[in-house]
Design an enzyme around this catalytic site. Sequence first.
Site, PDB file in Angstrom:
ATOM      1  CD  GLU A 267     -52.693  43.737  77.111  1.00  0.00           C
ATOM      2  OE1 GLU A 267     -53.100  44.176  76.020  1.00  0.00           O
ATOM      3  OE2 GLU A 267     -51.685  43.009  77.221  1.00  0.00           O
TER       4      GLU A 267
ATOM      5  CD  GLU B 275     -48.077  46.617  75.861  1.00  0.00           C
ATOM      6  OE1 GLU B 275     -48.484  45.605  76.436  1.00  0.00           O
ATOM      7  OE2 GLU B 275     -48.384  47.783  76.244  1.00  0.00           O
TER       8      GLU B 275
END
Length: 270
Positions: free
Chosen positions: A124, A144
């Site tokens: 990210e 995640e």
Amino acid sequence: MNTATPTPPEGRIVCEARGHLLLMQIDRPAKRNGFTPAMYRQLADAYTRLDDDPALRVGVLHAAGEHFTAGLDLPSFAPYMQRGERVISDGGVDPLNLGQPAYRRRTKPVVVAVQGITYTLGIELMLAADIVIAASDCRFSQLEVKRGIMATGGATLRMAERSGLGNALLHLLTGDEFDAAEALRLNYVQKVVEPAQVLREALRIAEQIAAQAPLAVVATRLNALKCVEEGPLAAMREFEATQQRLATSEDAAEGVRSFVERRAAQFTGR
């Protein structure tokens, strides 16, 4: 980098101004550079410094040791997630550049050098930057879903934008590990080099950007970002006003002089 003092257990971000560049090093190699709240706050401070210091033109984000980052140190971040509490204070630059209320968006370019393990937050951060140089030994994973949470640092947006929805969901929904060749194919990184060359190549590109007219670099970056986020028409509406503003700058005059005199331009950012 100035890393003479031992790395604290909670890690740190080590900054070094090198000419017009700000080098920002993730420094917690004993824990695969896993991010603690203290590290994330320091990174936000570094991005804010980059944007606020007129002498700085380009940021270079890189990491100590063999790995870029294994992502968030979940035990230290979990209480913030459960309370819905933000880690960085209001008014600073958000390293993820998501445009959230109370945070500023970055204006100056950032080049990222990634190597080894580059998981979750690592992906990210690099997608939130502008140009990514990856070592050939990189191992990427947006995992995640394997931890019962969702990627909320921009991966769901930027992976889909760069590679298409199907390609993004292939990796987002499986949490699988993929290599540098796959990251290059999906446009998540711009270049793949040998591990020993990754920071050197990132610095070379950053220096090349820093040699250009700073006002024009910022305007170009922001216009391209507007096109991605708001569409071509929104970006085109800014063309005339932006070009008029740039054309009356000292740097534009220097650009013309250097062209006439057949020499490299010396820009001041004014």
